[in-house]
Design an enzyme around this catalytic site. Sequence first.
Site, PDB file in Angstrom:
ATOM      1  N   CYS A 169       7.598  12.928   7.445  1.00  0.00           N
ATOM      2  CA  CYS A 169       7.936  11.822   8.378  1.00  0.00           C
ATOM      3  C   CYS A 169       8.474  12.391  10.433  1.00  0.00           C
ATOM      4  CB  CYS A 169       9.331  10.778   7.903  1.00  0.00           C
ATOM      5  SG  CYS A 169       9.261   9.449   9.728  1.00  0.00           S
ATOM      6  N   SER A 218      13.556  -2.168   7.024  1.00  0.00           N
ATOM      7  CA  SER A 218      12.918  -1.207   6.038  1.00  0.00           C
ATOM      8  C   SER A 218      13.981  -0.177   6.228  1.00  0.00           C
ATOM      9  CB  SER A 218      11.800  -0.366   6.584  1.00  0.00           C
ATOM     10  OG  SER A 218      11.187   0.075   5.763  1.00  0.00           O
ATOM     11  N   LEU A 278      10.232   3.374  -1.373  1.00  0.00           N
ATOM     12  CA  LEU A 278      10.182   3.682  -2.542  1.00  0.00           C
ATOM     13  C   LEU A 278       8.481   5.085  -2.666  1.00  0.00           C
ATOM     14  CD1 LEU A 278      11.132   3.003  -4.938  1.00  0.00           C
ATOM     15  CD2 LEU A 278       9.566   1.865  -5.943  1.00  0.00           C
ATOM     16  N   HIS A 279       7.884   5.342  -2.251  1.00  0.00           N
ATOM     17  CA  HIS A 279       7.081   6.167  -2.031  1.00  0.00           C
ATOM     18  C   HIS A 279       7.369   7.384  -3.341  1.00  0.00           C
ATOM     19  CE1 HIS A 279       7.057   5.329   2.140  1.00  0.00           C
ATOM     20  NE2 HIS A 279       8.266   6.047   2.274  1.00  0.00           N
ATOM     21  N   CYS A 327       4.084   7.671  12.188  1.00  0.00           N
ATOM     22  CA  CYS A 327       5.927   7.495  13.299  1.00  0.00           C
ATOM     23  C   CYS A 327       6.792   8.881  13.928  1.00  0.00           C
ATOM     24  CB  CYS A 327       6.552   6.831  11.957  1.00  0.00           C
ATOM     25  SG  CYS A 327       6.145   5.983  10.873  1.00  0.00           S
ATOM     26  N   GLY A 338      13.449   5.815  12.883  1.00  0.00           N
ATOM     27  CA  GLY A 338      15.495   6.133  12.287  1.00  0.00           C
ATOM     28  C   GLY A 338      15.725   4.892  11.391  1.00  0.00           C
ATOM     29  N   GLU A 367       9.845   4.890  20.111  1.00  0.00           N
ATOM     30  CA  GLU A 367       8.664   3.965  19.973  1.00  0.00           C
ATOM     31  C   GLU A 367       8.856   3.336  19.610  1.00  0.00           C
ATOM     32  OE1 GLU A 367       6.251   6.935  17.576  1.00  0.00           O
ATOM     33  OE2 GLU A 367       7.375   8.991  17.901  1.00  0.00           O
ATOM     34  N   ASN A 381      -0.060   9.130   6.637  1.00  0.00           N
ATOM     35  CA  ASN A 381      -0.485   8.725   8.339  1.00  0.00           C
ATOM     36  C   ASN A 381      -0.232  10.374   8.235  1.00  0.00           C
ATOM     37  OD1 ASN A 381      -1.597   8.420  10.127  1.00  0.00           O
ATOM     38  ND2 ASN A 381      -0.080   6.628  10.087  1.00  0.00           N
TER      39      ASN A 381
HETATM   40  N1  SAH Z   1      14.085   4.873   7.268  1.00  0.00           N
HETATM   41  C1  SAH Z   1      13.386   3.014   7.034  1.00  0.00           C
HETATM   42  C2  SAH Z   1      12.288   2.696   8.367  1.00  0.00           C
HETATM   43  C3  SAH Z   1      11.682   3.353   9.253  1.00  0.00           C
HETATM   44  S1  SAH Z   1       9.851   4.378   8.804  1.00  0.00           S
HETATM   45  C4  SAH Z   1      13.154   3.414   5.531  1.00  0.00           C
HETATM   46  O1  SAH Z   1      12.138   4.719   5.488  1.00  0.00           O
HETATM   47  O2  SAH Z   1      12.300   2.817   5.297  1.00  0.00           O
HETATM   48  C5  SAH Z   1       9.022   3.141   7.916  1.00  0.00           C
HETATM   49  C6  SAH Z   1       8.164   3.368   7.520  1.00  0.00           C
HETATM   50  O3  SAH Z   1       7.218   4.460   7.149  1.00  0.00           O
HETATM   51  C7  SAH Z   1       8.975   4.152   6.790  1.00  0.00           C
HETATM   52  O4  SAH Z   1       8.583   3.209   4.732  1.00  0.00           O
HETATM   53  C8  SAH Z   1       8.446   5.477   6.317  1.00  0.00           C
HETATM   54  O5  SAH Z   1       8.394   5.593   4.493  1.00  0.00           O
HETATM   55  C9  SAH Z   1       6.738   5.392   6.486  1.00  0.00           C
HETATM   56  N2  SAH Z   1       6.469   6.635   6.651  1.00  0.00           N
HETATM   57  C10 SAH Z   1       7.104   7.819   8.037  1.00  0.00           C
HETATM   58  N3  SAH Z   1       6.615   8.390   8.043  1.00  0.00           N
HETATM   59  C11 SAH Z   1       4.812   8.067   7.256  1.00  0.00           C
HETATM   60  C12 SAH Z   1       3.825   8.701   7.797  1.00  0.00           C
HETATM   61  N4  SAH Z   1       3.705   9.938   8.174  1.00  0.00           N
HETATM   62  N5  SAH Z   1       3.131   7.785   6.365  1.00  0.00           N
HETATM   63  C13 SAH Z   1       3.143   6.562   6.275  1.00  0.00           C
HETATM   64  N6  SAH Z   1       4.325   6.076   6.121  1.00  0.00           N
HETATM   65  C14 SAH Z   1       5.513   7.079   6.870  1.00  0.00           C
END
Ligand code: SAH
Length: 339
Positions: free
Chosen positions: A117, A189, A213-214, A331, A157, A90, A288
């Site tokens: 994710c 990222s 970070l989350h 994603c 990825g 994507e 999301n």
């Molecule tokens: N692997 C890398 C980049 C890809 S994801 C990383 O971890 O940074 C890009 C961003 O989207 C990341 O911050 C990831 O944690 C976030 N992400 C993944 N799934 C998500 C979701 N369902 N809702 C919100 N953010 C999400």
Amino acid sequence: MKEDLRSMDLKALSGYMAALGQPRFRAEQILGWIAKGAREIDEMRNLPKQLRERLQETAYLEELRVLTVQRAADGTRKYLLGLPDGNAIECVFMKYKYGNSACVSSQAGCRMGCAFCASTLRGLARSLTAGEMLEQILCMERDTGEPVSHVVVMGSGEPFDNYENLCRFLTLLHEPKGRNMSLRNITVSTCGLIPRMEQFREDFPQVNLAVSLHAPNQKLRREIMPVAKSYGFDVLLDACRAHARETGRRVTFEYALIAGFNDQPEHARELAQKLSGMLCHVNLIPLNRVRESRLSGTTREEALAFQKILEERGIPATIRRELGAEIDAACGQLRLGAQ
Ligand code: SAH
């Protein structure tokens, strides 16, 4: 085996031309054609016919196929692209005041295993080549008829799990005879692979770094991000501090707000305290919803309250503008849906 010209940077192309007894400026000409989106070697009209024929025997330009496009009213387009081996990835085209931004994938699937994710649900299919990352941008330019000026490597990825190809891709974007993109217009990222972050600081100090970070502490982070078991929260923040200090550039922290899990006022206060004094910025993303997971997103009010607590404590924070909200596949969701 034929080689994909799109994956070659100036150095590789120059070597390739030298092997064919050609002058170096031919390599620059080829880069120029690729940057402009040429799809066939025969389009490269300033190359002598003989050279084009020779190239066709040993090289090619890999094409990605547009499988689906979702268009939103604000100009956002989300693509599912097919790779020649049957995998799909994507990418997203977004319009901003400062220009058009492309969000590209670095791998088909992912093996980092973050709980929220969709990209990681079926594991890693394979890493993408530099040419395949570049071709995502070219596909979007062909489809929209508009130029891409900014790139975020934030699709599916983990870019630092595909480090060499990532670096080649960034070199290709920056190449003066190619796309000539400023490194400052690029953001990568990561979920926090510390050794690669440190290498990256040396290799590409001008590229913006975003870190997923989350969570405000190790305990919560390791519940949703397996990578935290290898690289702990405090060491990660130390590496980010070093990054900001050494490069003079602010680190962006991505923080997906998950209802009842990491979105409460006490989490905001703890996060503010951990980040205090660092040149950084927090990007709050209401989660999301992914069908396969029980986690759900925070309400707008709670997101605003979280942001306020950070800002009161001197930590700049924004709530991600919801581009293309009506095509809100998170994603990796398009790809899962297609399989
Ligand atoms: N692997 C890398 C980049 C890809 S994801 C990383 O971890 O940074 C890009 C961003 O989207 C990341 O911050 C990831 O944690 C976030 N992400 C993944 N799934 C998500 C979701 N369902 N809702 C919100 N953010 C999400």
